[in-house]
Write a protein that holds these residues in place. Structure first.
Motif, PDB file in Angstrom:
ATOM      1  N   ARG A   1     -12.035  -5.342   7.256  1.00  0.00           N
ATOM      2  CA  ARG A   1     -10.856  -5.987   7.003  1.00  0.00           C
ATOM      3  C   ARG A   1     -10.428  -6.863   8.276  1.00  0.00           C
ATOM      4  O   ARG A   1     -10.606  -6.294   9.314  1.00  0.00           O
ATOM      5  CB  ARG A   1      -9.769  -5.153   6.583  1.00  0.00           C
ATOM      6  CG  ARG A   1     -10.151  -4.377   5.319  1.00  0.00           C
ATOM      7  CD  ARG A   1      -8.835  -3.558   4.837  1.00  0.00           C
ATOM      8  NE  ARG A   1      -9.232  -2.640   3.972  1.00  0.00           N
ATOM      9  CZ  ARG A   1     -10.172  -2.794   2.762  1.00  0.00           C
ATOM     10  NH1 ARG A   1     -10.538  -3.920   2.527  1.00  0.00           N
ATOM     11  NH2 ARG A   1     -10.278  -1.672   1.745  1.00  0.00           N
ATOM     12  N   CYS A  16       4.483  -5.238  -1.684  1.00  0.00           N
ATOM     13  CA  CYS A  16       3.624  -4.529  -2.612  1.00  0.00           C
ATOM     14  C   CYS A  16       3.812  -5.181  -4.054  1.00  0.00           C
ATOM     15  O   CYS A  16       4.651  -5.300  -4.363  1.00  0.00           O
ATOM     16  CB  CYS A  16       3.690  -3.105  -2.616  1.00  0.00           C
ATOM     17  SG  CYS A  16       2.788  -2.301  -4.007  1.00  0.00           S
ATOM     18  N   GLU A  41      -1.071  -2.640   2.779  1.00  0.00           N
ATOM     19  CA  GLU A  41      -2.455  -3.221   2.902  1.00  0.00           C
ATOM     20  C   GLU A  41      -2.844  -4.314   2.224  1.00  0.00           C
ATOM     21  O   GLU A  41      -2.429  -4.519   0.804  1.00  0.00           O
ATOM     22  CB  GLU A  41      -3.532  -1.998   2.903  1.00  0.00           C
ATOM     23  CG  GLU A  41      -3.076  -0.770   3.613  1.00  0.00           C
ATOM     24  CD  GLU A  41      -4.071   0.417   3.198  1.00  0.00           C
ATOM     25  OE1 GLU A  41      -3.959   1.355   4.083  1.00  0.00           O
ATOM     26  OE2 GLU A  41      -4.830   0.364   2.142  1.00  0.00           O
ATOM     27  N   ALA A  43      -5.373  -5.729   0.028  1.00  0.00           N
ATOM     28  CA  ALA A  43      -6.673  -5.322  -0.776  1.00  0.00           C
ATOM     29  C   ALA A  43      -7.576  -6.175  -1.136  1.00  0.00           C
ATOM     30  O   ALA A  43      -6.832  -7.244  -1.765  1.00  0.00           O
ATOM     31  CB  ALA A  43      -5.714  -4.374  -2.027  1.00  0.00           C
ATOM     32  N   ALA A  91      -0.434   1.531   0.127  1.00  0.00           N
ATOM     33  CA  ALA A  91      -1.642   2.157   0.602  1.00  0.00           C
ATOM     34  C   ALA A  91      -2.344   3.033  -0.637  1.00  0.00           C
ATOM     35  O   ALA A  91      -3.427   2.841  -0.959  1.00  0.00           O
ATOM     36  CB  ALA A  91      -1.576   3.013   1.745  1.00  0.00           C
ATOM     37  N   ASP A  92      -1.470   4.119  -1.150  1.00  0.00           N
ATOM     38  CA  ASP A  92      -1.922   4.860  -2.289  1.00  0.00           C
ATOM     39  C   ASP A  92      -2.409   3.909  -3.560  1.00  0.00           C
ATOM     40  O   ASP A  92      -3.570   4.183  -3.971  1.00  0.00           O
ATOM     41  CB  ASP A  92      -0.795   5.767  -2.542  1.00  0.00           C
ATOM     42  CG  ASP A  92       0.338   5.288  -3.281  1.00  0.00           C
ATOM     43  OD1 ASP A  92       0.709   4.295  -2.720  1.00  0.00           O
ATOM     44  OD2 ASP A  92       1.133   5.770  -3.947  1.00  0.00           O
ATOM     45  N   HIS A  94      -3.595   0.825  -3.272  1.00  0.00           N
ATOM     46  CA  HIS A  94      -4.590   0.353  -3.010  1.00  0.00           C
ATOM     47  C   HIS A  94      -5.872   1.168  -3.084  1.00  0.00           C
ATOM     48  O   HIS A  94      -6.956   0.840  -3.756  1.00  0.00           O
ATOM     49  CB  HIS A  94      -4.723  -0.083  -1.335  1.00  0.00           C
ATOM     50  CG  HIS A  94      -5.781  -0.935  -0.828  1.00  0.00           C
ATOM     51  ND1 HIS A  94      -5.965  -1.075   0.348  1.00  0.00           N
ATOM     52  CD2 HIS A  94      -7.006  -1.219  -1.489  1.00  0.00           C
ATOM     53  CE1 HIS A  94      -7.035  -1.949   0.472  1.00  0.00           C
ATOM     54  NE2 HIS A  94      -7.574  -1.831  -0.219  1.00  0.00           N
ATOM     55  N   ARG A  95      -5.603   2.462  -2.639  1.00  0.00           N
ATOM     56  CA  ARG A  95      -7.052   3.426  -2.952  1.00  0.00           C
ATOM     57  C   ARG A  95      -7.355   3.494  -4.615  1.00  0.00           C
ATOM     58  O   ARG A  95      -8.593   3.551  -4.774  1.00  0.00           O
ATOM     59  CB  ARG A  95      -6.515   5.150  -2.261  1.00  0.00           C
ATOM     60  CG  ARG A  95      -6.220   4.856  -0.884  1.00  0.00           C
ATOM     61  CD  ARG A  95      -7.485   4.475  -0.069  1.00  0.00           C
ATOM     62  NE  ARG A  95      -7.282   4.621   1.158  1.00  0.00           N
ATOM     63  CZ  ARG A  95      -6.727   3.429   1.993  1.00  0.00           C
ATOM     64  NH1 ARG A  95      -6.021   2.406   1.313  1.00  0.00           N
ATOM     65  NH2 ARG A  95      -6.205   3.568   3.410  1.00  0.00           N
ATOM     66  N   MET A  96      -6.438   3.573  -5.272  1.00  0.00           N
ATOM     67  CA  MET A  96      -6.670   3.805  -6.640  1.00  0.00           C
ATOM     68  C   MET A  96      -7.201   2.253  -7.233  1.00  0.00           C
ATOM     69  O   MET A  96      -7.956   2.695  -8.142  1.00  0.00           O
ATOM     70  CB  MET A  96      -5.178   4.265  -7.492  1.00  0.00           C
ATOM     71  CG  MET A  96      -4.838   5.616  -7.122  1.00  0.00           C
ATOM     72  SD  MET A  96      -3.435   6.209  -8.177  1.00  0.00           S
ATOM     73  CE  MET A  96      -2.358   5.912  -6.714  1.00  0.00           C
ATOM     74  N   ASP A  98      -8.977   0.337  -5.420  1.00  0.00           N
ATOM     75  CA  ASP A  98     -10.438   0.355  -5.004  1.00  0.00           C
ATOM     76  C   ASP A  98     -11.431   1.305  -5.913  1.00  0.00           C
ATOM     77  O   ASP A  98     -12.580   1.012  -6.163  1.00  0.00           O
ATOM     78  CB  ASP A  98     -10.511   0.736  -3.412  1.00  0.00           C
ATOM     79  CG  ASP A  98     -10.234  -0.539  -2.770  1.00  0.00           C
ATOM     80  OD1 ASP A  98     -10.031  -1.832  -3.126  1.00  0.00           O
ATOM     81  OD2 ASP A  98     -10.043  -0.288  -1.516  1.00  0.00           O
ATOM     82  N   ARG A  99     -10.899   2.290  -6.478  1.00  0.00           N
ATOM     83  CA  ARG A  99     -11.672   3.179  -7.360  1.00  0.00           C
ATOM     84  C   ARG A  99     -11.345   2.893  -8.816  1.00  0.00           C
ATOM     85  O   ARG A  99     -12.191   3.570  -9.529  1.00  0.00           O
ATOM     86  CB  ARG A  99     -10.869   4.587  -7.240  1.00  0.00           C
ATOM     87  CG  ARG A  99     -11.177   5.101  -5.834  1.00  0.00           C
ATOM     88  CD  ARG A  99     -10.469   6.621  -5.746  1.00  0.00           C
ATOM     89  NE  ARG A  99     -11.054   7.113  -4.467  1.00  0.00           N
ATOM     90  CZ  ARG A  99     -10.467   8.194  -3.771  1.00  0.00           C
ATOM     91  NH1 ARG A  99      -9.412   8.739  -4.507  1.00  0.00           N
ATOM     92  NH2 ARG A  99     -10.940   8.486  -2.757  1.00  0.00           N
ATOM     93  N   GLU A 161     -14.504   8.691 -11.880  1.00  0.00           N
ATOM     94  CA  GLU A 161     -15.189   9.048 -10.906  1.00  0.00           C
ATOM     95  C   GLU A 161     -16.027  10.202 -10.760  1.00  0.00           C
ATOM     96  O   GLU A 161     -16.999  10.553  -9.815  1.00  0.00           O
ATOM     97  CB  GLU A 161     -14.067   9.372  -9.357  1.00  0.00           C
ATOM     98  CG  GLU A 161     -13.415   8.273  -8.951  1.00  0.00           C
ATOM     99  CD  GLU A 161     -13.087   8.393  -7.287  1.00  0.00           C
ATOM    100  OE1 GLU A 161     -12.454   9.485  -7.049  1.00  0.00           O
ATOM    101  OE2 GLU A 161     -13.139   7.447  -6.555  1.00  0.00           O
TER     102      GLU A 161
END
Length: 164
Positions: A1, A16, A41, A43, A91-92, A94-96, A98-99, A161
């Motif tokens: 990044r 956000c 973040e 994303a 951040a949380d 963003h992780r979800m 990306d998944r 996943e």
């Protein structure tokens, strides 16, 4: 990044996209160039590490979007590190994202949660503000949406996943 990507995405929309969280209150003085705190973040929608997924059609839709907003063009080459390929997320979330647990419907701009995680369900059905300049064009959002749909179809009713 890259810091430039984050700064550009933050300049467009400093909170956000889903929660509205901001790490720097408006009345808090920031030094020039200081970014939002670590809880937010920038994303990438099409992953930065996968330039092979960035298509000519995506670049063309960015050019079209910039022309529509009467913005100066910054050269002919537009890659997946452009501001239109990004959103600010907690951040949380963003992780979800990306998944591929959730996405934004490209036409309606409504959030759809594909994996029913309790913390995400409050955002299911929410309409995001897509009226900002340089908001991700439909073709870019479509790519992420398609990834979510395909993964959920492969996984059935379970966690996408589990397939990987």
């Amino acid at each position: 990044r890259t810091p430039a990507f984050r700064a550009a995405v933050e300049a467009r929309h400093p909170e956000c996209l889903l929660s509205g969280a901001r790490n720097h209150p408006d009345d808090l003085e920031r030094q020039e160039g200081e970014l939002t705190g670590p809880g937010l973040e920038a994303a990438h929608i099409v992953p930065m590490g996968r330039p092979d997924l960035w298509t000519d059609a995506m670049a063309a839709t960015v050019r079209y979007s910039r022309n529509r907003w009467k913005m100066a063009q910054t050269g002919k080459f537009i890659d997946n590190n452009c501001v239109e390929n990004g959103v600010m997320l907690r951040a949380d979330l963003h992780r979800m994202f990306d998944r591929f647990f959730w996405s934004i419907h490209p036409k309606t701009k409504i959030v759809v949660v594909f994996v029913p995680i309790p913390e995400m369900m409050q955002y299911h059905g929410m309409k995001v503000n897509a009226k900002q300049r340089r908001f991700p064009p439909m073709k870019i959002l479509q790519w992420h949406w398609d990834q979510c749909v395909v993964r959920c179809m492969r996984a059935g009713a379970g966690n996408p996943e589990d397939e990987y």
